[in-house]
Design an enzyme around this catalytic site. Structure first.
Site, PDB file in Angstrom:
ATOM      1  NE  ARG F 104      -3.384   0.478  -0.533  1.00 39.96           N
ATOM      2  CZ  ARG F 104      -3.291   0.838  -1.830  1.00 39.96           C
ATOM      3  NH1 ARG F 104      -2.962   2.071  -2.176  1.00 39.96           N
ATOM      4  NH2 ARG F 104      -3.551  -0.016  -2.782  1.00 39.96           N
ATOM      5  CE  LYS F 139      -2.411  28.308  -5.202  1.00 36.84           C
ATOM      6  NZ  LYS F 139      -3.479  28.865  -6.048  1.00 36.84           N
ATOM      7  CE  LYS F 171       2.615  34.740  -4.673  1.00 39.83           C
ATOM      8  NZ  LYS F 171       1.756  33.627  -4.274  1.00 39.83           N
ATOM      9  CD  GLU F 201       0.358  38.048  -8.066  1.00 40.70           C
ATOM     10  OE1 GLU F 201       0.819  37.063  -7.454  1.00 40.70           O
ATOM     11  OE2 GLU F 201      -0.648  38.683  -7.664  1.00 40.70           O
ATOM     12  CG  ASP F 222      -2.669  36.757 -10.650  1.00 39.55           C
ATOM     13  OD1 ASP F 222      -2.607  35.532 -10.904  1.00 39.55           O
ATOM     14  OD2 ASP F 222      -3.295  37.225  -9.684  1.00 39.55           O
TER      15      ASP F 222
END
Lengths: 283, 283, 283, 283, 283, 283
Positions: F104, F139, F171, F201, F222
């Site tokens: 597993r 992320k 940012k 950004e 963005d």
């Protein structure tokens, strides 16, 4: 004589080496290694760029083996040996990616330990024939104490305390808190086990006199002048080990040793030893 | 100007400090502390024994607080400040047992970082007015890289790679494996992400010429003489950052800087900086 | 007199307590706690179910605080105190879920340490007035050595070596490898630092005689009969510390002590002490 | 029958063994090992000094192999076997320095586990033929729970909960917080997953009666007298597993078993088992 | 009803959060934070960008507090609550550098857990009124099992095994090794403790029939069609818990539930749940 | 072409694999393994249940080898290869207990990494021929960043920042704190080392215009519409790398790529990739 009388087991060295590799590899690993074909081999020689004393060969070996378990590391010298500039200390053969990725970690560790051993050797040679021994302090690099103290042994020195737990060392603040050298030593005797060494630091001959009846293993003579050191040696008359401490340099150490003290402690051995420059050359 | 532009979060410093304390406390803890009554307080001052540049106050603070969470540590200076001999850097007040047990760990860490910052400052001052910047290398103490690179910033320097993973640095072995500078750079472009910096080490002006069309962020001129450095600056004409490397000392650094190179890397900043002697005196 | 002369700093206890809690909480945490409303409070009293000696209150405190940082733990006794059956050792007030989840870990650690201290106390009382001191061995529970040796101190005993690194202890196999007691001690002197204690184990009076000229700190008399112990005391005449070892029980220890030996080592203190049963009752 | 039905994978044992070795080696390693020439070999036999049940051979093997990866460890028995006094359990051959440095760690772990297995065996034999099974509790040594519960299996016992997370065990405090046995069991059913076992502790037959309709897997009869145990067995009529708990000793366990309960839990198996004395003799 | 019946203690969450922060901070920490003045404050709101189920608020809180111990985190919802798009889940106020450095770690953890909870909720709603319960599997993210299983509870599901150690689950390979379902169950009964749950996976109704006499807690019906599920429910007649497994999707789950099985296990809950997009906006 | 240009050294993978195994084994290990005779062997084949891209074979290998060091794992494909449904990726032969216990963990890790690689491949194919490259974000799954970013490379993508420390990414909050894009970039230049990449950004074309004179390595556009993306490409005229970000899906990515941007970042690659279902079948 084997200078590295107490070898360190690899079990204690390996975590340091692996942490050092992980610190260098970061998250992504060696991004330049991708330029080298996976199957390329590398064989090279580790050698010092100037004369020195060897210490830490196992660190280098473990670093290369950690990235290439089938790498062949062949030591050409032993820890505690004198190394002449340019003479091979070890040969390494393995995956080029792995060897080059491990190179800096291996050299960082070994260069630092050889540096400590080489500086220790200089102090030991400076006092040769006097009977005095050179020892280190707790002024070591955080995380590397066991390795640096091992390097001091490779340099011909002996080790002082390894930490706060393996000997009672009564300093000025402890004396002040207890109300005097005699009171502090008396209290130390009471709390110590039968195997706990006791050392006391004294600043004056009067303090030495107060300490002697309690037979501490060692009395540290802190920042004594040469004349006072000689008097201390006469007063102690071999009943305790005398350690000279403070303001010791390669220029002053022989004169201190000639006063007859047993041990001279030198913080610089571990806190300010320049690295021994070691290189890895293809060969 | 704030010399310590990127402060390190305590989350990253704390594990180093705690491991250093554990290394010193060993299994039994501070066996001499028993001589001091549990309720005794200690207040003292941290000060340098000679002039230097401050770095690592947080290490000292975290060491004292780890053994006495209610200790009061009051910084009297900031990292990146110049510290005159004898002037207080911080005041500490807390349990005498805890403060004296943490003392050596606090001083070992802070002395080492101030040592790095102080040596960096010396190099930075030596090149003042030339436009050249001083940078470090990966020749750091295993386990202390982030702290030592922080100390370089406190000394006014800038940081080179933090590890094998945050930039491609093509060295002689990589060039050899790829069959030339141009081939290596071409391959690097192919494998690099859009944010991966690329640096190449060259040994000759011919290699520099081969490298320029690939626009690496940085070209490292390894062991170039002053005359060749000047030619390299002329050839590059501002298209890439030029980094001089090899054989740099406080005696030679200014002449190197005056050739017009952008950056000078100095391994000694981290591998051979003597500690700045810092003491803790009751006050 | 304070039986717990060297307190352990919480920095050394906390990792043991947290690992013990994690071992008990497993992956999912306390699944029974869900039966108790989150806001329910619990206040209770820790007390021994039979008479004993207290050790490890900090373990209990840290266990409760780890699961409820705002829990109030109020010690009603101190480590090293005698505890009568049923008398409160500490009061705890906090979140019922947290207190009940931490209960077993707190009691497991404290019961074990009180057990060691209580057994040590029995041996110490048995030799009262003879001048002999009771010491432990390295036969401790893996992972708990520092805590168990602390408990021995709480019971009135003193500590033997903490590990393989803080004293040279020459045993039969070392003697055999060196070719004799004298040769082994001579070699030990050569490799030892000035603070490294040396102890040698002897099986016969002849070996004791061979050892005495080398002035080891301690000679361990292994499995000597009472008559031989008396002879050994006479031979040593106070020049070295004599430690009796082997076959010591509560029945035999007084007779051994009355031979005049300085120290008696008892492995059972840590390897076979029954726990002191401690309970947490709502109150 | 194989008494050690669930062997522990070395992956889970190794960290315990390595931590135990590191605890014993401290910072400097085995300082007495230096008295033995590096090339000396040692071969010996592990044997119990009295009859007992074997458990933990893998701990000993891993300890020796950790310090000498090429050591040869040959088990002469298996975990779960009965060991007669003096009969070889294993043979070990390797570097004398490594074997002697690892000896105490190997014996500390194995002696403790054999001790647990031997005591468990005594309880299991005492109830032979009654159908009752012997189980352990969470009163284990912090850090060694998995190993001690494995030793219980080697002794012929079965395991109770491994921690707070693998079964709901409703005790008096939970019953009080919920307002009764029935309410607590009803709430437990609601929060439990389909695989979460539920056990409830009852102090009276009335509580048992309240519990039975909720069909918990197990009902623990806490400190019931023999007569009440018999009544409980009759009332339960095989619908739930009945566990007797509290005040169980080798003297009382058979009578308890003969009441017809299914399981008897004994805290002493892990909290107060004397070690089985195991020695390593040159051979 | 409290969806998060077994809350996880922060002691178990904190190591995950700290490791995640360390992974993001790397060696140098947040190099962009230097653009923000040290004294700047930030206050903001955490909110989901689409509707979902809340899980993991403690992860976010611990992440912010780890970098700024004096940050104020005020939850506006509870784990297990339904969250409407755009509605505040929590408010955070603290050092701008710290909050922005911790932001991604907080959102990565919370977004993932809310994603698991939200998908679980969808399955739970799909079977509403049928009596069937939704459970997870061991197909979780390595390192996050406890958190993801907690999120399943927040979504209204129940947990299957937490690992290989808390239940016997007999699969096809085990059946094959034992020579049949009956033999495997018989052997399992023999080795299991009285609290170890036993589950067996069957592929056919014949295997179910063979299993029933051994009364395992659970029988897993692997990849059964609807018709066979219905027959299985009839055959089992409530004697064991029946778990349907394999090929379950949001489209098929209701029909499966309507066959009368007790539990439906869904691997996708943890291995393929899309994150719930959560943002931190200044406010 | 080798899709996995930067392989991860096993030194970095092994701790993740071992922690995952420990998480699954829990305290007691695999309690079902006891049903399989110790000497039973298992040989099987790892294959994907649907088409995908391979990543993480080393994870599977290390998992099996950790539980059976003598297991034979033979890869039949390489990371970065395309895998057709049902075709063998690797063969494994070893102890049945060990292989089934590790199964597993091996599949959880490999399925997740293949899932990331497969989704990345889909994006890469969608933009084929446009010159745009696909990159990831931060992320990622806490604890698995290095592995997931490696999987992105296996899928044909390139990596964005590995953490907060290897590039300055300015940012909106940083812009606000500095008072504008120009001020922020100017400050960034001041604090950055010569190898620190700088990305900014921007939300508007006006911000892009303000940024260009500072020559950041990358400008992130963005949530720009297609028209604005085209204008940005024209404005930048190749002076900086342009990265499109926000609202990217498999449906929209080709149109975005055709605007001429250099790089497109996709959070879903790591935060929402469904696992690739991989099975282990006896063979």
């Amino acid at each position: 004589m084997n200078h590295a009388a107490f070898p360190l087991p690899p079990l204690l060295i390996e975590p340091v080496v692996r942490a050092a590799l992980a610190e260098d590899l970061g998250r992504a690993g060696d991004v330049t290694a991708a330029l080298i074909p996976a199957e390329t081999r590398f064989s090279g020689v580790l050698a010092a760029r100037r004369d020195g004393r060897v210490a830490g060969l196992d660190c280098a070996r473990l670093a290369f083996e950690a990235l290439d378990p089938s790498a062949r590391f062949e030591a050409q010298a032993g820890d505690g040996d004198d190394a002449a500039r340019g003479v091979a200390l070890a040969r390494i053969e393995g995956s080029a990616r792995a060897v080059l990725s491990a190179e800096r970690t291996a050299l960082n560790l070994m260069g630092r330990l050889c540096g400590v051993a080489t500086l220790t050797r200089a102090y030991v040679r400076a006092v040769e024939g006097t009977g005095a021994r050179i020892t280190d302090t707790r002024k070591t690099t955080p995380g590397l104490r066991a390795l640096e103290k091992y390097a001091v042994r490779c340099g011909g020195g002996i080790n002082h305390r390894f930490g706060l737990d393996d000997a009672i060392l009564i300093k000025d603040n402890h004396v002040a808190a207890c109300g005097g050298v005699a009171e502090a030593l008396s209290r130390a005797r009471e709390v110590a086990g039968h195997l706990t060494p006791i050392e006391v630091e004294v600043d004056t001959l009067a303090q030495l006199e107060a300490a002697l009846p309690y037979r501490p293993q060692v009395v540290m003579l802190d920042n004594f002048g040469l004349e006072d050191l000689r008097r201390a040696v006469a007063m102690a008359a071999g009943q305790v080990v005398l350690e000279a401490s403070g303001g010791v340099s390669l220029e002053t150490v022989r004169a201190i040793a000639e006063t007859g003290v047993d041990v001279i402690s030198v913080g610089a051995l571990t806190h300010s030893a320049p690295v021994l420059d070691i290189g890895l050359d293809a060969a």
